[in-house]
Design a protein around this motif. Structure first.
Motif, PDB file in Angstrom:
ATOM      1  N   ILE A   1       3.844  49.721  70.197  1.00 47.34           N
ATOM      2  CA  ILE A   1       3.749  48.990  71.475  1.00 47.34           C
ATOM      3  C   ILE A   1       4.024  47.504  71.247  1.00 47.34           C
ATOM      4  O   ILE A   1       4.767  46.867  72.003  1.00 47.34           O
ATOM      5  CB  ILE A   1       2.361  49.198  72.110  1.00 47.34           C
ATOM      6  CG1 ILE A   1       2.154  50.665  72.493  1.00 47.34           C
ATOM      7  CG2 ILE A   1       2.192  48.303  73.338  1.00 47.34           C
ATOM      8  CD1 ILE A   1       0.753  50.984  72.973  1.00 47.34           C
TER       9      ILE A   1
ATOM     10  N   CYS B   1       7.647  46.886  70.494  1.00 44.96           N
ATOM     11  CA  CYS B   1       8.422  47.014  71.738  1.00 44.96           C
ATOM     12  C   CYS B   1       8.327  45.741  72.562  1.00 44.96           C
ATOM     13  O   CYS B   1       9.325  45.265  73.114  1.00 44.96           O
ATOM     14  CB  CYS B   1       7.906  48.210  72.532  1.00 44.96           C
ATOM     15  SG  CYS B   1       8.744  48.461  74.117  1.00 44.96           S
ATOM     16  N   LEU B   2       7.120  45.161  72.633  1.00 45.40           N
ATOM     17  CA  LEU B   2       6.946  43.900  73.364  1.00 45.40           C
ATOM     18  C   LEU B   2       7.753  42.786  72.710  1.00 45.40           C
ATOM     19  O   LEU B   2       8.378  41.966  73.411  1.00 45.40           O
ATOM     20  CB  LEU B   2       5.456  43.534  73.423  1.00 45.40           C
ATOM     21  CG  LEU B   2       5.099  42.206  74.093  1.00 45.40           C
ATOM     22  CD1 LEU B   2       5.619  42.153  75.525  1.00 45.40           C
ATOM     23  CD2 LEU B   2       3.584  41.982  74.072  1.00 45.40           C
TER      24      LEU B   2
ATOM     25  N   ALA C   1       5.905  47.744  77.759  1.00 45.38           N
ATOM     26  CA  ALA C   1       5.659  48.136  76.365  1.00 45.38           C
ATOM     27  C   ALA C   1       4.481  49.099  76.276  1.00 45.38           C
ATOM     28  O   ALA C   1       4.522  50.087  75.532  1.00 45.38           O
ATOM     29  CB  ALA C   1       5.404  46.893  75.515  1.00 45.38           C
TER      30      ALA C   1
END
Length: 779
Positions: free
Chosen positions: A370, A373-374, A507
């Motif tokens: 996560i 992804c951010l 995300a």
């Protein structure tokens, strides 16, 4: 040297950080309200209540009377009168609908009856019979007749203390249903308000018939005066009041009877929500109940009057409950006809907590995915982010209300976004052994093992000013530590914060925990958020020292992690290197003067005065346009000195600093302990012995040797990111990264063990053996 100092002292000062001042009764009483609005439409939001000009305050029986129902609660009444008088003297038009005549009359009649009985019994039966005296049941209308004059005299005496006149008006149903009497009543009240007199209205309980159940309160033109709730509602609509404040013995409207399990106070009540409320019994006195109050409130709301139901008996709030309501604070239940499109902040918090528990249960690799992804989204969507940030900067420049340091904090750039992304990726890797890590393992007894493991704190509330880059940093730390997060950013960065939050939720969605991080975009006051002690576990403020102090004062029952000031020192020792001293001072003060880890006071050993190192330091500060303020001892060495510092505890947050002279390293340490904020303090010296003594003795969160104070930062420490810097003594200190957002819990695994097994007659013995914990061990 003096010429250099004169030039520095006359540099034009830059704007300092704007402070956020907390609303208070004292400041409120000095502020005038806005121009009155046209009547006919109630206020939509609490913040609009400060515009109310004509206000009805309804005092319920439980507010006015004592707990024994025989006599008045004089202390409560006095504080309410004071608040009403303050508002009246501001130019508002105040009306009071009061109960209490029956209780006051009952007290007087009981006293007269007991006195009469005692005289008769003393004459005929002797003193030993006095204990058997009893008071007959007193008829309410007789009590009202006996109490009305005394109640009014009491109000008049109290309001006289504030140079405010009052007038009594007793009404019945006929005064509203008879057209001529209704017009007369309306005319009388308007004339009293015109003359700046506070009308005190009550039902004429001496003649009014007992209340009977009916089916009124159904329309704007139909309402029976069967209690003071309905009287206050009818009066408010009749007089076109802007606001009705109904004070009772409960904090407001609950979704189920107060005191029952899971009963929740309703912050805002909408007309369509009646079916979701379960009512309990009425208060200990009076003839109404919460259901009657809600019906009356909705009737008044339909007629264009805003309504707040709140507690007038709670000892901690009675003294300012009315002024708090007028300031728009979250007090009691506010009735509104317009329901917002999104969830309330309480609902957002519950959504975040629920999703946060799912986030905490994910595998470390999933939380890392996560965060990565951010980080990717920050670089992929940089054009959209910078476009939103440009709109915020343009609005800030157009408003003219923000200082240059605040605008600098607001600004984002491609370099900043790239740096953010690098830090987030670093955090994604380093955080994989955070949640669920075993810190300690103990064999309590055979087949009974105890573990201490790391767990998330719960729900974090982070309040930040200006700096939108704070949002992805704090979000990544919350994700890594498995915490739910509420974010409250400043309105000046609303466009940037909105898109950054959208990317954060995008995300989070890859593992189905979108709701774990919420952005509070409603018009919630910071002080109101700090009262959600049953929903929020930790508050982390990021902003000016004034913001942090306000939050520390406002937070009730919620720990606050942070520092209120960053008064950082750099001490130049007599054995300092010229080059190192100049580089460290320049970077500490000029790299980012608005930061909390920037130098604010430069301490110089007295032996360095009138030496090349001192002259070069002054030259450097002048070149960097730093305005100098002289400390008391430094000023005493100079014939013509810069402006003397107002306080040695000043955090300038700009290209300004104080210079002070000290006699020794120990003198510098003592100065730091007396005037510092325990944030970051630096020594520049070539003497290792002196440096080590300084590092050992200075009691600050960060203490450095021959390095800039600007290194006090989570990213520079290798923490990946930080939620702030803490100067607290417990839990976390210094730059607070991932570890500071974790707590622990104890896990015990047994096979039916009981404490009785370990008693003197039991069959088991405690072992308490430490079991080695391999690195990277998880529960």
């Amino acid at each position: 040297m003096f010429a250099r100092l004169a030039l520095c002292s006359h540099l034009p000062p830059r704007n300092r950080l704007s402070n956020i001042h907390p609303a208070s009764i004292r400041t409120f009483s000095q502020n005038k309200f806005s121009l009155p609005r046209p009547h006919g439409k109630s206020f939509v939001h609490r913040s609009e209540l400060k515009q109310a000009k004509r206000i009805v305050v309804k005092l319920g029986s439980a507010v006015v009377t004592r707990g024994d129902e025989c006599g008045l609660a004089l202390g409560r009444l006095a504080s309410i009168v004071e608040q009403v008088a303050v508002l009246q003297n501001q130019g508002r038009e105040m009306m009071i609908v009061t109960s209490g005549a029956v209780a006051f009359g009952r007290q007087r009649l009981r006293h007269e009856i007991l006195l009469s009985q005692s005289v008769r019994q003393a004459l005929h039966s002797g003193q030993n019979q006095l204990k058997e005296m009893s008071v007959p049941v007193l008829e309410a209308r007789a009590c009202a007749a006996a109490g009305q004059s005394g109640l009014m005299a009491l109000y008049e005496a109290m309001f006289t203390q504030y140079s405010t006149c009052t007038a009594q008006i007793l009404v019945t149903n006929l005064d509203f249903h008879d057209e001529q009497k209704r017009r007369n009543l309306n005319s009388t009240l308007h004339e009293l308000l015109r003359m700046n007199i506070v009308p005190i209205i009550n039902t004429n309980d001496a003649v009014v018939p007992p209340p009977v159940p009916n089916s009124d309160l159904q329309g704007v033109n139909v309402i029976s005066i069967k209690d003071n709730d309905s009287l206050a509602a009818r009066l408010s609509v009749e007089m076109k009041a802007d606001l009705l404040i109904a004070l009772s013995d409960v904090e407001g409207l609950y979704d189920s009877p107060p005191g029952t399990d899971d009963a929740k106070l309703i912050d805002i009540f909408y007309p369509g929500d009646q079916q979701s409320v379960k009512y309990g019994s009425k208060s200990r006195v009076g003839i109404g109940g919460m259901e009657a109050k809600v019906k009356a409130a909705l009737w008044a709301l339909q007629g264009g009057t805003s309504v707040v139901i709140a507690s007038g008996t709670h000892p901690k709030v009675t003294g300012h409950v009315i002024t708090d309501i007028m300031e728009g604070k979250k007090v009691g239940t506010f009735f509104s006809e317009v329901k917002p499109a999104g969830p309330t902040v309480e609902q957002q918090t519950e959504m975040a907590r629920h999703a946060g528990r799912t986030l905490a249960s994910l595998h470390p690799e999933q939380r890392g995915e996560i965060i990565c992804c951010l980080a990717e989204l920050l670089t992929e969507k940089k054009e959209e982010i910078l476009s939103a940030n440009k709109r915020d900067l343009e609005l800030a420049a157009a408003s003219g209300r923000m200082s240059q340091p605040m605008i600098n904090r607001l600004s984002l750039s491609t370099a900043k976004l790239n740096s953010l992304a690098i830090g987030l990726r670093q955090l994604a890797v380093s955080s994989r052994d955070s949640v669920g890590r075993v810190l300690r393992r103990t064999r309590v007894a055979n087949n009974l093992e105890l573990e201490q493991i790391t767990v998330p704190i719960g729900v974090l509330l982070v309040i930040f000013e200006s700096r939108p880059d704070c949002l992805p940093q704090v979000s990544a730390l919350a994700i890594a530590s498995g915490n739910a997060l509420l974010l409250k950013g400043g309105s000046e960065a609303s466009n940037t914060n909105k898109i950054l939050h959208q990317l954060t939720q995008e995300a989070l969605s890859i593992h189905g925990v979108t709701d774990a991080i919420q952005l509070v975009s409603t018009r919630e006051e910071v002080e109101d958020l700090c009262r959600l002690d049953k929903l929020i576990d930790l508050i982390i403020p990021r902003g000016s020292s004034q913001l942090v102090r306000n939050i520390q004062r406002a937070a009730k029952g919620i720990p606050v992690l942070g520092h209120s000031e960053g008064v950082c020192h750099v001490y130049i020792d007599q054995d300092a290197s010229i080059d190192k001293a100049i580089d460290v001072v320049r970077d500490s003060k000029c790299d980012y003067p608005a930061a909390c880890n920037a130098m604010e006071t430069l301490l110089i050993h007295r032996d360095l005065l009138r030496t090349p190192i001192f002259d070069q330091l002054i030259d450097m500060l002048r070149t960097e346009h730093v305005k100098i303020h002289a400390g008391p001892k430094f000023a005493s060495y100079l014939t013509f000195s810069p402006s003397e510092v107002m306080s040695l505890r000043t955090e300038y947050g700009d290209l300004e600093c104080c210079i002070e002279v000290v006699d020794s390293m120990q003198d510098a340490v003592d100065h730091i302990h007396k005037y510092g904020s325990s944030h970051t303090d630096v020594i520049v010296t070539e003497s290792e012995e002196t440096a080590e003594q300084f590092l050992q003795q200075v009691d600050s969160a960060c203490v450095f040797w021959n390095s800039s104070s600007r290194f006090a930062d989570g990213y520079r420490f290798g923490l990946g990111a930080e939620v702030g810097i803490s100067t607290a003594r417990i839990h976390a200190r210094g730059p607070v990264g991932l570890e500071g957002l974790l707590t622990t819990k104890w896990v015990l695994r047994g096979e039916g063990h009981t404490v009785a097994d370990f008693s003197e007659q039991g069959s088991m013995k405690y072992l308490h053996e430490n079991i080695p914990v391999p690195q990277g061990s998880f529960s």
